[in-house]
Design a protein around this motif. Structure first.
Motif, PDB file in Angstrom:
ATOM      1  N   THR A 180       0.677  -1.174   0.010  1.00 53.92           N
ATOM      2  CA  THR A 180       0.149   0.152  -0.041  1.00 53.92           C
ATOM      3  C   THR A 180       0.791   1.253   0.013  1.00 53.92           C
ATOM      4  N   ARG A 229      -7.219  -3.566   0.884  1.00 55.18           N
ATOM      5  CA  ARG A 229      -7.624  -2.077   1.299  1.00 55.18           C
ATOM      6  C   ARG A 229      -7.094  -1.414   0.598  1.00 55.18           C
ATOM      7  N   TYR A 231      -7.461   3.118  -1.100  1.00 56.23           N
ATOM      8  CA  TYR A 231      -7.667   4.462  -0.508  1.00 56.23           C
ATOM      9  C   TYR A 231      -7.915   5.310  -1.611  1.00 56.23           C
ATOM     10  N   ASP A 233      -8.836   9.722  -2.140  1.00 56.69           N
ATOM     11  CA  ASP A 233      -8.990  11.125  -1.241  1.00 56.69           C
ATOM     12  C   ASP A 233     -10.125  11.642  -2.085  1.00 56.69           C
ATOM     13  N   GLU A 243     -10.805   5.092   3.221  1.00 53.69           N
ATOM     14  CA  GLU A 243     -10.102   3.737   3.001  1.00 53.69           C
ATOM     15  C   GLU A 243     -11.522   2.639   2.744  1.00 53.69           C
TER      16      GLU A 243
ATOM     17  N   LEU B 181      -5.992   4.663   8.407  1.00 50.99           N
ATOM     18  CA  LEU B 181      -5.794   6.163   8.634  1.00 50.99           C
ATOM     19  C   LEU B 181      -6.151   6.343   9.907  1.00 50.99           C
TER      20      LEU B 181
END
Lengths: 611, 611
Positions: A180, A229, A231, A233, A243, B181
């Motif tokens: 990641t 997982r 991510y 933004d 996430e 996070l």
């Protein structure tokens, strides 16, 4: 098991149990309980002192000595209490004399130990108590005790476990963990950055393991999966999480049908039995059909009200704006028919729908009340002949009391508007008590044959990938790639459930030259940024393809939860904050020093910080 | 299956097969193959055109028509080729005439399709070809084709799958995903920071889900596990990775023995059968014993050479430095006995060992060649009486040709030095061809009863947590917590395998007052930073405990791999870089703008950037 059913189970367990309780329990008032009967193959009592869970005791246990651990759900004058754990409730009698009660089941206390005390909780945890989202998030550890959260998280765990069994044990997939901390991908504007200890150099948190899974195929792993997982933004967006988790899959030597059969099998195998069986193969629809009939790339096929093209009826009608629309390239007249609209909707509803079409799409929509054997009740009535009237009724299959919404204009735009009207109207009708979409129905749908490229909105002369630059062209359209790329369909496929996109994937480009052509010539991107992938494709990359399922969304739909936040243990708020711990938080300049970064305060804040 | 055995399998498959091949294969020279026979329960051929893998065909298949997909491993004049996939090799004959060869098995080509071409690879992928670590990392997708990497990644996937079955299906654990996070933890100097879109506010990538798993217990989840991605920024350290994976477990109402039995069952259940059975329960040793006998908290119990206390022998010996040591508090004389040291080690070896003790620990070590029934051959001989000589031989169980390493000083320091000498000597002896540590042996060991706090190195008057501030004190020592915290033992336990720590955990503090006391009074930390956890403990937290196993290290030991980089698909270099994609990489100031940060260039670099 629906929530409602679960609650009935709960209350039925309040009948008395007759047993002896001889050790620790934990004192606290709240309300957590679960779970489905399937789970009883597991031993919940291994490795701990308890002999039974609070949801487990039945008449068959009469006469046994048991040890229970749990929270005090209710107590009365030290005579009687209800003990709760994750699985249910048991009634406990603290004996006052030797007389046995006449009830049929209860637990008689031998010894009891209070393991912890409990302050007054910020909110009572009862399923019927409404608490604000913010309060639930701040005290998430209490919210997790609710029946709903226990049920959702356990359902999620079980469903993912079944998926793993299917992939790993039945079909030879290898669970591979990919990094990641990665490199920024070209155009990765939504990627979080992570400063490294090398000045000016940053990792990025990837939006998906896309590059890695393709490299694994080049590496001969053959069948890869990962519960990955990811991510993204996106700043503040409702019901998105910074996430999230996807079931990420890639296979070598596979075609589109292979991936589709795999996913159908996967969902069938992991589907919770209490949700009823699902049938496979799932229906499939081209993107063009989905747009034309439902005005969206993710049709909710649980109900009708499809978009019907009525251009032919209107072609000779002397109405200025209709003629205007029909005579343009891609010009059409289309309509949807709202069954029983006259009975359930009022004039102000139609006004609001038309207002919404105007403000969102800048598109006029007309509403017509078409009565079979009667004349039109609409501004159009005077322009339509009796034959045209009857043609329209036939084309739209109009019944008495139906209302028609009609729009004229460019094909794609009219489809999008009417697709939107279709969903808004369905919401309106359901708010009036009609049931259009069966809440227990699960309608899966494959949407296929997407365009490979789209014209950029800000500059239609340029093309961008409809999905991502690694998607292979449709085999029938490969030659067009080099002449008319805008016309090429792709080997991308989306999986839609009840009108939500729950997955998407594609057969990938495995030829280095084709990949370079797409990046450099079609998309005008710098291929150097993906040199490692291009290099890998030259090293005997096998044909390969894959898919990713959005796990949070899928579980949310299966659980019937109102938001993906209800299937995630510790979700962020829509502003990306953890309201429990107050993350993200300020940190000191000293703590940033090893990463060679400093905060660039916006002017106003810098000013405030000076004081 | 060891690598060596796998390779034999590979070559034995080069005998001829007789079948018909009728579709795609993929052209490329390399060398990937796997896997254990256990996996044959899985269907590797579902959803794709192939009917068999290259490792699957046997005499029983004679006469069948098959479709194979793979890479060309070897070819000769278009007559003959060897096709390879992840499971093995098959010999292919391209028929030149109708005469059937006389060999017993081969695949006769009906149709064949070349699916991709292949450039000359940067290195030949043969198991016996040594390539540099840097080259392997740069072309990781080729390195993954090696037998070793295929084997390691598939072993990892299978072992984790078995662990999940054990936890989820057999023992009712819930797989819960926790956020990555998060907020900076107090003292979290090794946490990567992730800038958010709120100026000055940062997320952190947590080193473990410690807080979340405890909150899940407060939330009534009862039994949690997760194969959790964790992050630790340690700069450059050999054989550490900035992101790593742990099997993370937490249970309510459990004690230390419960967790230990759970983990023993977990490892027994998931242990690969080709590694032989493991016996449970694992032996257990207190931290004090481990230090005294092995000079470390992670003893390698595969071999002897334990540390022996010989202070009693030396108490009356008139040697200045020995008397000096023995008469101080905690003063001791200790020794280890190197069996057959005279035969395998030379004077320069002893000099180098003693030099290492001096430079690493500032500690003198003597080496004595003790011959039973003869006099000492060492600087000490003149000081020891015949009785003392014989006592020493008896205490150390010295045999002919053994060598003794002896050190005098403070207990802990002498233990650490001799523990270090013990391992260095073992490495030396093994480099001379002796086998002290059976490479097929797996020695598990629990180390328990650690101190709860340690004196800070830089300021011994202050205490810090030996592990972390949530560890509960040992039940026998609870009262000491408030009077003499430095003397309190903890309920922490480490799991050691062959001298490597592969896991650690503890029973946690579940009482809010005790937790606050530890944070505030003992550790002098600001409890406000953990206010959400303290608040949660007040809300009826159940007694709970857990453990985390380091998955990368565990798989590395099980696979017999030289480095954890060999059990991770895409590892970082020891400087934290991805040599394939060149991450971390420079990004533009514009890309940092949304995060309100800018690079603080070190002066020299800033200067260079100006030009």
């Amino acid at each position: 098991m629906s929530f409602r059913h679960g609650l009935r189970l709960l209350y039925s367990q309040l009948s008395l149990f007759s047993r002896e309780l001889n050790r620790p329990w934990c004192r606290c008032v709240s309300n957590s309980l679960a779970l489905s009967s399937e789970k009883r193959a597991s031993d919940f009592n291994s490795f701990v002192a308890r002999t039974n869970t609070c949801g487990e005791l039945r008449s068959a246990h009469v006469g046994q000595e048991v040890t229970l651990c749990g929270w005090i759900q209710y107590q009365r004058q030290g005579l009687f209490l209800v003990l709760r754990d994750f699985e249910g409730l048991t009634q406990i009698i603290i004996p006052q004399d030797e007389r046995m009660p006449t009830g049929d089941i209860e637990v008689k206390v031998k010894t009891a130990e209070v393991l912890n005390s409990c302050k007054k909780l910020p909110f009572e945890i009862k399923d019927f108590i409404k608490k604000s989202e913010a309060l639930r998030m701040q005290y998430r550890y209490l919210d997790l005790r609710s029946f709903q959260m226990q049920h959702n998280l356990r359902l999620r765990s079980q469903m993912v476990m079944k998926m793993r069994e299917y992939l790993c044990n039945l079909h030879g997939f290898v669970d591979v963990e990919t990094p990641t901390l990665f490199k920024r991908t070209p155009g990765g504007a939504k990627e979080f950055v992570v400063p490294s200890r090398e000045p000016g150099r940053f990792y990025c948190l990837p939006q998906s393991p896309q590059q890695f899974k393709q490299l694994l195929m080049v590496g001969g792993l053959d069948r890869y999966f990962q519960v990955a997982r990811c991510y993204r933004d996106e700043g503040s967006k409702p019901d998105r999480q910074p996430e999230f988790t996807q079931i990420d899959i890639e296979m070598s030597f596979v075609d589109q049908a292979g991936i589709q059969r795999l996913i159908e099998g996967l969902l069938q195998y992991s589907w919770p039995s209490e949700r009823g069986p699902i049938t496979t193969p799932f229906p499939s629809m081209s993107y063009a059909e989905a747009l034309a009939e439902y005005g969206t790339d993710k049709p909710d096929t649980r109900f009708g009200m499809k978009i019907i093209d009525v251009s032919d009826v209107f072609r000779s009608v002397e109405i200025g704006f209709v003629q205007n629309a029909v005579n343009k390239p891609q010009g059409t007249v289309k309509a949807i028919c709202i069954p029983q609209g006259v009975r359930h909707l009022q004039n102000k509803d139609f006004e609001s729908l038309k207002e919404s079409a105007k403000s969102q799409f800048n598109q006029e929509v007309l509403h017509l009340i078409l009565k079979p054997y009667e004349s039109l009740k609409s501004p159009l009535s005077k322009f339509l002949s009796v034959e045209q009237h009857s043609e329209l009724i036939q084309a739209l299959k109009v019944q008495a009391d139906d209302v028609v919404l009609l729009a004229a204009g460019e094909h794609e735009k009219v489809c999008l508007v009417l697709g939107n009207m279709r969903l808004e109207t369905a919401n309106l009708l359901e708010s009036r008590g009609l049931v259009l979409r069966d809440p227990t129905a699960f309608h899966f749908l494959w949407v296929v044959d997407f365009p490979l490229f789209l014209h950029k909105e800000e500059n239609p002369a340029e093309l961008e990938s409809a999905h991502h630059p690694f998607t292979a062209p449709h085999p029938s359209d490969t030659s067009l790639l080099y002449s008319e790329p805008a016309k090429v369909r792709s080997q991308h496929y989306d999986l839609v459930l009840n009108g939500s996109e729950i997955g998407g994937g594609s057969i990938r480009i495995h030829n280095a030259e084709q990949q370079r052509f797409v990046l450099e010539t079609v998309l005008k991107e710098d291929p150097e940024l993906l040199s490692h992938l291009l290099e890998a494709l030259k090293c005997g990359a096998p044909p390969h393809g894959g898919i990713a399922l959005g796990l949070d969304r899928l579980i949310c739909l299966v659980a019937g939860a109102p938001s993906i936040r209800d299937v995630i243990a510790f979700p962020k708020s829509f502003k990306g904050r953890d309201l429990m711990s107050n993350a993200p938080d300020y940190i000191t300049p000293e703590e940033l020093e090893p990463y060679h970064i400093q905060v660039a305060w916006p002017a106003a804040e810098a000013e405030a910080n000076k004081n």
